[in-house]
Write an enzyme that holds these catalytic residues in place. Structure first.
Site, short mmCIF file in Angstrom:
data_model
loop_
_atom_site.label_atom_id
_atom_site.label_comp_id
_atom_site.label_asym_id
_atom_site.label_seq_id
_atom_site.Cartn_x
_atom_site.Cartn_y
_atom_site.Cartn_z
N SER A 130 -37.59 11.33 -36.44
CA SER A 130 -37.99 10.67 -35.18
C SER A 130 -38.52 11.72 -34.22
O SER A 130 -38.35 12.93 -34.42
CB SER A 130 -36.79 9.96 -34.56
OG SER A 130 -35.87 10.93 -34.07
N ASP B 20 -40.69 8.36 -37.92
CA ASP B 20 -40.07 7.10 -37.52
C ASP B 20 -40.43 6.79 -36.05
O ASP B 20 -40.34 7.69 -35.20
CB ASP B 20 -38.54 7.27 -37.66
CG ASP B 20 -37.78 5.98 -37.51
OD1 ASP B 20 -38.33 4.92 -37.86
OD2 ASP B 20 -36.61 6.04 -37.06
N HIS C 15 -31.64 -2.36 -33.56
CA HIS C 15 -31.13 -0.99 -33.72
C HIS C 15 -29.73 -0.84 -33.14
O HIS C 15 -29.33 -1.59 -32.26
CB HIS C 15 -32.06 0.00 -33.03
CG HIS C 15 -33.41 0.11 -33.67
ND1 HIS C 15 -34.54 -0.44 -33.14
CD2 HIS C 15 -33.78 0.71 -34.82
CE1 HIS C 15 -35.57 -0.18 -33.93
NE2 HIS C 15 -35.13 0.51 -34.97
N ASN D 213 -34.33 0.79 -43.25
CA ASN D 213 -34.05 1.93 -42.37
C ASN D 213 -32.59 1.97 -41.93
O ASN D 213 -32.08 0.99 -41.36
CB ASN D 213 -34.88 1.80 -41.09
CG ASN D 213 -36.34 2.12 -41.31
OD1 ASN D 213 -36.81 2.21 -42.43
ND2 ASN D 213 -37.06 2.30 -40.22
P1 13P Z 1 -29.94 1.35 -37.41
O1 13P Z 1 -29.71 1.63 -35.96
O2 13P Z 1 -29.47 -0.03 -37.78
O3 13P Z 1 -29.36 2.37 -38.30
O4 13P Z 1 -31.54 1.35 -37.65
C1 13P Z 1 -32.23 2.55 -37.86
C2 13P Z 1 -33.70 2.37 -37.78
O5 13P Z 1 -34.25 1.30 -37.77
C3 13P Z 1 -34.52 3.62 -37.74
O6 13P Z 1 -35.88 3.35 -37.58
O1 G3H Z 2 -34.51 3.77 -34.72
C1 G3H Z 2 -34.31 4.90 -34.31
C2 G3H Z 2 -33.49 5.86 -35.09
O2 G3H Z 2 -32.15 5.47 -35.09
C3 G3H Z 2 -33.71 7.25 -34.58
O3 G3H Z 2 -33.05 7.45 -33.38
O4 G3H Z 2 -34.80 8.24 -31.78
O5 G3H Z 2 -32.36 8.71 -31.41
O6 G3H Z 2 -33.62 9.89 -33.22
P1 G3H Z 2 -33.49 8.66 -32.38
ZN ZN Z 3 -36.23 1.60 -36.35
#
Ligand code: 13P
Ligand code: G3H
Ligand code: ZN
Length: 316
Positions: A48, A81, A179, A254
């Protein structure tokens, strides 16, 4: 071996889902590779914008390369991501990534199309594929009206139009997940009717399910028993639904939150039980092993366990 995301999708489509896990540090990378070799499963590493900032861009890439030297049999793709346009271009130009996600889903439809199309053009010119997002991946609560609930899910006609107009290679769809650790109130299922309707209009087209952590209650209880204060009503996706979704075209699943819960449980329990300890390598080693076990379990639920030799003969 880093492979293209497209190649993994072609092999998996309709049969199993490929797990896509976010990484931020060395311990996660060690557990991720170890677990996938134990499970004999292909996988996708997700980075990410936050991970790039946390570890530093050269560091996160070096961690992955070093893990590959330690586990040379691993077969995986590297994916950005939830990218914005600028980060997508930075990843495309770096030459390190297999694919990027442009997340312009918060923009109106036409703007989402325009932004996604620009990223697709630049990515395709450089041999990368693009995941885009359409729909509101918010929490779909049990107590809201059905019409309202359905309005938040990805509209199948719009999805078809979006894919045609943008040329994106996979699509993140809103099918009932969100999420984080607080997805649902009570038990809730994925919206299979909606996945089916999207697949009918986009046959053989890979769909992506974000927000796929299952938030095991046992994990939440252990964290809270060791001093955490997570809301005990936290709920996630039923992992036993992964394979039904995979048969309907959900090819990438994911998962990030569940891995964070493993980290939190291991470290809280370790320091609760050994308050005199300050050598972080000890809980770090426990975490790597627990994370690897977690990956083996997820790979079994996704149906990707045991597929590595098949993937190697097709891509090796
Ligand atoms: P979760 O928060 O359910 O683990 O989803 C992660 C996600 O979609 C990362 O892109
Ligand atoms: O969907 C997002 C992932 O959980 C990544 O999270 O942006 O805090 O790294 P982050
Ligand atoms: Zn996501």
């Amino acid at each position: 071996m880093i492979v293209t995301t497209d190649a993994l999708f072609r092999l998996a489509y309709g049969k199993y889902a490929v797990g896509a896990y976010n990484i931020n540090n060395m311990e996660q990378a060690l557990g991720l590779f170890k677990g996938h070799i134990e499970a004999q499963a292909p996988f996708i590493i997700q980075i990410s914008k936050g991970a790039r900032k946390y570890a530093g861009i050269p560091m996160i890439e070096a961690i992955i390369r070093a893990a590959e030297q330690m586990y040379p049999d691993a077969i995986y793709a590297v994916h950005l991501d939830h990218g914005d346009e600028e980060t997508c271009y930075s990843c495309i130009d770096s030459g390190f990534y297999s694919s990027v996600m442009i997340d312009a889903s918060h923009h109106p439809f036409e703007e989402n199309v325009a932004i996604t199309r620009r990223v697709v053009q630049r990515a395709h010119a450089n041999g990368l594929s693009v995941e885009a997002e359409l729909g509101m991946l918010g929490g779909v609560e049990e107590d809201i009206a059905v019409d309202e609930k359905h309005a938040m899910l990805t509209d199948p006609d719009e999805a078809q139009r979006f894919v045609e107009e943008t040329g994106c290679d996979s699509l993140a769809v809103a099918i009932g997940t969100s999420h984080g650790a607080y997805k649902f109130k009570g038990q809730q299922s994925l919206h299979f009717d909606r996945i089916e309707a999207i697949q009918a209009l986009l046959p053989n087209y890979p769909l992506v399910m974000h927000g796929s952590s299952s938030v095991p209650q046992s994990e939440v209880e252990r964290i809270n028993a060791a001093g955490g204060a997570l809301d005990p009503s936290a709920r996630g996706v039923n992992e036993d639904e992964f394979q039904r979704a995979a048969r309907l075209g959900v090819t990438k699943v994911n998962i990030d939150t569940d891995g964070r819960l493993v980290w939190t449980r291991v470290h809280r329990e370790y320091f609760r039980d050994k308050p005199q300890e300050f050598d972080f390598r000890k809980p770090g080693t426990v975490f790597v092993d627990e994370y690897a076990k977690f990956i083996v379990h997820k790979s079994e639920k996704l149906g990707s366990a045991g597929k590595l030799s098949e993937v190697r003969s097709a891509l090796g």
